[in-house]
Design a protein around this motif. Structure first.
Motif, mmCIF file in Angstrom:
data_model
loop_
_atom_site.group_PDB
_atom_site.id
_atom_site.type_symbol
_atom_site.label_atom_id
_atom_site.label_comp_id
_atom_site.label_asym_id
_atom_site.label_seq_id
_atom_site.Cartn_x
_atom_site.Cartn_y
_atom_site.Cartn_z
ATOM 1 N N ALA A 1 -4.845 8.119 -9.710
ATOM 2 C CA ALA A 1 -4.823 8.436 -8.269
ATOM 3 C C ALA A 1 -5.127 9.907 -8.007
ATOM 4 O O ALA A 1 -5.150 10.330 -6.853
ATOM 5 N N GLY B 1 -2.500 7.542 0.002
ATOM 6 C CA GLY B 1 -2.753 8.818 -0.659
ATOM 7 C C GLY B 1 -2.834 9.933 0.365
ATOM 8 O O GLY B 1 -2.827 9.686 1.577
ATOM 9 N N THR C 1 0.816 -1.215 0.000
ATOM 10 C CA THR C 1 0.000 0.000 0.000
ATOM 11 C C THR C 1 0.851 1.267 0.000
ATOM 12 O O THR C 1 1.774 1.404 0.812
ATOM 13 N N HIS D 1 -3.231 0.588 -3.877
ATOM 14 C CA HIS D 1 -2.967 -0.735 -3.320
ATOM 15 C C HIS D 1 -2.541 -1.667 -4.450
ATOM 16 O O HIS D 1 -3.206 -1.707 -5.489
ATOM 17 N N ARG E 1 -5.299 9.821 -4.020
ATOM 18 C CA ARG E 1 -5.866 8.482 -3.751
ATOM 19 C C ARG E 1 -4.771 7.476 -3.387
ATOM 20 O O ARG E 1 -3.682 7.484 -3.968
ATOM 21 N N THR E 2 -5.117 6.609 -2.467
ATOM 22 C CA THR E 2 -4.232 5.510 -2.073
ATOM 23 C C THR E 2 -4.121 4.504 -3.218
ATOM 24 O O THR E 2 -5.097 4.244 -3.930
ATOM 25 N N SER F 1 -11.839 6.961 -2.360
ATOM 26 C CA SER F 1 -11.649 5.527 -2.613
ATOM 27 C C SER F 1 -10.274 5.318 -3.265
ATOM 28 O O SER F 1 -9.662 6.263 -3.781
ATOM 29 N N SER F 2 -9.812 4.078 -3.227
ATOM 30 C CA SER F 2 -8.440 3.792 -3.664
ATOM 31 C C SER F 2 -8.390 3.195 -5.066
ATOM 32 O O SER F 2 -9.403 2.788 -5.645
#
Ligand SMILES: CSCC[C@H](NC=O)C(=O)O
Ligand SMILES: [Zn+2]
Ligand SMILES: [Zn+2]
Length: 408
Positions: A399, A67, A64, A140, A137-138, A73-74
């Motif tokens: 992202a 963000g 991971t 993953h 944004r994260t 949301s990712s």
């Protein structure tokens, strides 16, 4: 000529070749070695690493990159760690040595399907981190087992877990296919896999007699009906240049079983079929058609399913889908041609789409023959490296997609 990596080899290529040497080959993949390799990458990249054991011995590894706006949301970058078996005698080089020839072609099981993509995700993230970027944004990266045999001990279980929901994925990328032309292919849906066994029962007896109502005669009728349907679909595909493989339904007769001796008419015989049903087909009506073909063949003909996917989903590829807009814009900006298609086979994207996550299947391999599951599967190092460049553009765009109604 080099087979082990040399001083002047790009470090991303060396890493890719190291990953190819891990024998995650079905039916007995060395998942432990793959997970250890990925943990080491997480450590090197300064990313957190979560291991989720979805079934005994089946670990999903999640790396991971957080963000800056955790309320969004990712982005999920998925890849599978297992590869399909090889017929070693048909390979020019050891399929697990990651041999590189003098022209730069890397040979190995998984070069296209899909260890390339796993390493490209990691190397793009590494590059962006080193350059000091961060995005709202994260991101993953999920590395899942078991895809090549259906994902039943992998993604199918993972999407049901609280650890998966906690990722809050808004959009996913997963595997695609190589494209032999200059263009890249992206997949927005896939066909539904139906594995069907038809069993026919009938009167047995001596092989010298004209026995009535034999299992073989009735099975023959069903096989003929299904192969006639196959031919119809084949013609439909062939006669319409706008249709791609994934847009029609395919079927192959893959197993015939039954019989004990030349002179004994068997009481039972069976045929197995691999159907790939196009996403616009009415599945209920299609199943009724299969039953009708069995019934028309006579008494005692039944069917059973070994696989029956009932949740075909289509990720929109127009500007109603902000993920698509962001994805396709990158290709326009890079002046690359993108061809959108339906995936002809089956991937873990189906599980993601079925739980409501828009997903695109994309493996950045243009000017490359489709060699997944084939002998001498290979990828040119320059194409591999170009793929990292492409993700290095794609990830910032995805992202940074602004807040969406679905984020809240
Ligand atoms: C029923 S799952 C089978 C999955 C397999 N996927 C990749 O090749 C396929 O045959 O498409
Ligand atoms: Zn694959
Ligand atoms: Zn595969």
């Amino acid at each position: 000529m080099t087979s082990k990596g040399s001083e002047d080899e790009h470090p991303s290529v060396t890493l890719f070749r190291r990953y190819l040497r891990i024998r995650t080959v079905q039916p007995k993949p060395d998942y432990g070695a793959a997970v250890a390799f990925l943990e080491e990458r997480a450590h090197q990249l300064g990313l957190s690493c979560q291991k989720v054991e979805v079934a005994p011995g089946y670990v999903v590894t999640v790396l991971t990159w957080p963000g800056t706006n955790p309320s969004l949301s990712s982005i999920l970058l998925n890849s599978h760690t297992d590869v399909v078996p090889v017929f070693e005698e048909h390979w020019s080089h050891d399929p697990f040595e990651a041999f590189k020839d003098s022209e730069g072609y890397i040979y190995g099981r998984g070069t296209q399907d899909m260890k390339c993509v796993s390493m490209q995700y990691l190397e793009a993230v590494r590059r962006l981190k080193v350059e000091g970027h961060s995005f709202p944004r994260t991101i993953h990266m999920t590395f899942v087992p078991d895809e090549e045999i259906g994902g039943h001990h992998g993604m199918e279980l993972f999407v049901e877990r609280p650890e998966f929901r906690a990722l809050r994925a808004g959009f996913a990328l997963d595997e695609g296919l190589a494209n032999p032309t200059d263009a890249f292919t992206v997949f927005y849906s896939e066909r539904s896999v139906w594995w069907v066994r038809v069993t026919s029962t009938g009167r047995p007896g001596h092989g010298s007699r004209f026995i009535e109502d034999t299992a073989a005669e009735k099975l023959h009728k069903v096989v003929s009906s299904i192969l006639a349907f196959r031919e119809k679909e084949r013609q439909r595909l062939q006669s319409n240049p706008h249709l791609k493989e994934g847009a029609v339904t395919s079927v192959n007769l893959t197993k015939l079983e039954g019989g004990v001796a030349y002179n004994v008419v068997p009481a039972s015989m069976s045929a197995a079929f691999d159907f790939r049903v196009a996403p616009d087909v009415d599945l209920k009506a299609f199943e009724e058609q299969l039953h009708a073909w069995c019934q028309a063949a006579g008494e005692g003909v039944t069917l059973e399913f070994a696989q029956k996917w009932m949740k075909p989903r289509v990720t929109p590829i127009d500007d109603s889908n902000p993920w698509w807009s962001a994805f396709s814009r990158v290709f326009k900006d890079m002046n690359l041609t993108l061809e959108a298609e339906i995936f002809p086979a089956t991937t873990d994207s189906r599980y993601l789409r079925a739980v409501g996550i828009p997903a695109l299947g994309f493996s950045p391999m243009n000017c490359t023959p489709v060699l997944l599951h084939d002998h001498d599967e290979r990828l040119h190092e320059a194409v591999f490296l170009r793929g990292i460049d492409i993700y290095t553009q794609l990830l910032p765009a995805l992202a940074s997609v602004p807040a969406l109604p679905s984020d809240s």
